[in-house]
Design an enzyme around this catalytic site. Sequence first.
Site, PDB file in Angstrom:
ATOM      1  N   CYS A 277       0.179   3.092   3.682  1.00 53.40           N
ATOM      2  CA  CYS A 277       0.582   2.510   4.975  1.00 53.40           C
ATOM      3  C   CYS A 277       1.675   1.462   4.822  1.00 53.40           C
ATOM      4  O   CYS A 277       2.215   0.982   5.811  1.00 53.40           O
ATOM      5  CB  CYS A 277      -0.629   1.897   5.695  1.00 53.40           C
ATOM      6  SG  CYS A 277      -1.181   0.337   4.994  1.00 53.40           S
TER       7      CYS A 277
ATOM      8  N   CYS B  10       0.843  -1.195   0.000  1.00 55.10           N
ATOM      9  CA  CYS B  10       0.000   0.000   0.000  1.00 55.10           C
ATOM     10  C   CYS B  10       0.880   1.248   0.000  1.00 55.10           C
ATOM     11  O   CYS B  10       1.827   1.351   0.783  1.00 55.10           O
ATOM     12  CB  CYS B  10      -0.906  -0.010   1.231  1.00 55.10           C
ATOM     13  SG  CYS B  10      -1.785   1.550   1.489  1.00 55.10           S
TER      14      CYS B  10
END
Lengths: 291, 199, 364
Positions: free
Chosen positions: A244, A241
């Site tokens: 994150c 991601c």
Amino acid sequence: MSDAAVYNFAYLDEQTKRMIRRALLKAVAIPGYQVPFASREMPMPYGWGTGGVQVTAAVLGADDTLKVIDQGADDTTNAVSIRKFFERTAGVATTTHTSDATVIQTRHRIPETPLREGQILVYQVPIPEPLRFLEPRETETRRQHALEDYGLMHVKLYEDIARHGHIATTYAYPVKVDGRYLMDPSPTPKFDNPKMDMCPALQLFGAGREKRIYALPPYTRVVSLDFEDHPFEPTKFDRGCALCGAEGIYLDEVVTDDCGGRMFVCSDTDFCESRRTPPRAAAPGLNEVPR
Amino acid sequence: MSISAVAPGFTDSVHDAQRVFRAVLGALARPGRIARLDATLVPPPPLHSTAAAILLALADFETTVWLDDGLSDDSEVAEFLRFHTGARLASSWREADFALVTVPERMPALATFAQGTPEYPDRSTTIVIQVEAMTNAGWEFFGPGIPDRVQFSAAPLPLDFQRQLAENRARFPRGVDLIFATAADIAALPRSARIVERA
Amino acid sequence: MYVAVKGGEAAIAAAHALLDKERRGDPTVPALTTEQIREQLALAVDRVTCEGSLYDRDLAALAIKQARGDLIEAVFLLRAYRSTLPRFGYATPIETGAMAIRRRISATFKDLPGGQVLGPTFDYTHRLLDDGLNDQVPAAELTHKIAHDEAAVPHVANLLGAQGLIEQNPEVEIGAPVGDLTRDPLAFPADRDLRLQSLARGDEGLLLALGYSTQRGYGRTHPFAGEIRMGHVEVHLAPEELGFEVSLGEIVVTECEMVNQFKGSAESPPQFTRGYGLAFGHSERKAMSMALVDRALRARDLGEEVIAPAQDEEFVLSHVDNVQATGFVEHLKLPHYVDFQAELQLVRQMRREWEEANRKEAAE
């Protein structure tokens, strides 16, 4: 709120709830079998979660904490709308944190944070019949389930392999429940299929327009269909991601400009946000890493 | 008998019914797990508050209920259930949606209750069996809702009940689902539970 | 920098505020009252009561106003309200033979007992826009005398029945339970009571197209409009505790009996067969289409070959409900990011494999 005075707790009348509850009990006793139920007209359109909403309304109690997601996100418009509906009609507590919820209604995703015992995951289902696109007739598919005759589906998957070298189904990937019923997992990406197998939470499926309810009790064997020489392969992403940094989770592709710019971010917004904010003391399990 | 003499039902019909349903749902989802069910209502004897609460939560004028010999002579229980649920009382267990058994030793064979059809296995009887005791020992089960294996037995039950349970599973997906109720606890054996056959 | 999209709640509230504004339109134009809709858009109200399966013309008018004239949206509003109403019991069958007739025509007999009554109809009007309706005109004085014939008006089909030329209506036990697809989910094959209920609630547009298709050879049934009648009938209920019937009031219905040619089969002699349509209010197109489709759906019962969509019970009954259809078609507006992402991955993979295969082929 004044609406709560006009309508019954969680909108549905008690007679309707009992009818749905009876169907749910049969569904749990016959895992993967589609129980017909007298789905009611709801104040939201068919195809927008009326099945899930009816199941949630039948299950929900005053001390439950409800989470609603669509595409993995708590703040997509339909998730917001359904959450509001239950806030107004049932006055229950709501949350976006997977681990704080006792009942989670979902469309198209299973949360990344592993579910635990005692939680209930309610799926909104558009077409409950896994054989429907191979055989449009209900009389015929019902007979096939009765005889456990799933040849059609094997032929379809095998044709995929012959043509493409692999099974070309990426969501609503059919599963076999406890070695008996062929079941549609609802249009979740096949990435989520392994999460259904031996899941500690109770999984309930509601299809309002098609008037069917089915269920997976906790700790039930759920096997994605495959062939010995072509085993099931969940979708893998070759990156993490962008927000994150999590890996091994499902990603949404976001188009950032019109020059081919793209980025990949968590589809599960609660999971992504909890990784980006410091852990709250009162929320155990928030930083659990998915399997 | 007059309506004023009927014992009261749920104090909060909406939330009591929901709580009892969730307990039954939990029991069927976790076969063999024994859970406390606090039911506030006081049904006419020999009905336990647990078994009465299950029927009040699930039965209504769209269902039929069969009462076993221990109850059918007892007009007070019949009147209680009819008044609070509106359910039609079935004259035979063979077609009933729900069956309420209070003398398990003499209950009809599981195979003689409604089993559903291959196409519609849900058209079957859910049997509520009032027992004196339940324990997590004795028979061993595995299957959906059971992480590994679970031991469960109840008493009193017919002598050949182990064989009947095995046969009930063998008829899957047809078959009956059993909910056991002592005075304080409930547990369930859905048709999906496989019993480990022992000599 | 990308930030995950937020504010769904605010967006929904703003969209709904905008909807309220658009519904009102130009504020200098007087607002419509629901009474005006009920009285002057009466056929729209009739359609909404029929497909909403709730005979409440005031609520239907309100629903039409709230839906900005979108009749399927109005049907949806009425249905959602209907599903919350407690059920007290089932009315006894209405007696259309005792109807206070406002219109009654037969295309099969020139004259017949009870006569032909044209009533309020668009038939034989010239479809020329009437500029006069732009002006505020007082209600037209009725210059023609309306004949009120109190004599009973027999059903045309029964006139044929007396001669044994048409199939008997099936004998139904008085008090026998009637199916109700809003309480029990439809299972196939469905009985005729459930089929008729489904068609009565069904979308007029779909029924019209299906009925039309039978006229064009897709499941031909050789229909004649035996009779169309519209007027008031009384609704009765016999509550269990009373043991006798009480009147609940009057409703307007349109009934159509199609008379269809039938060559006969091994079991039945050549005779006429029936197709039946019934709709709330003055809904002639609906009742006629329904009767055509009802007859087409009886193909299986009558031993005819099922070859056309209008004869296919599962096809017709599964798709005739416009509230279900609208919801599912429009749900495509909901996000499908995750499924689309899965498909995107797949297309990219297949594309890669295809290019590799082509490269290999070119190299060979």
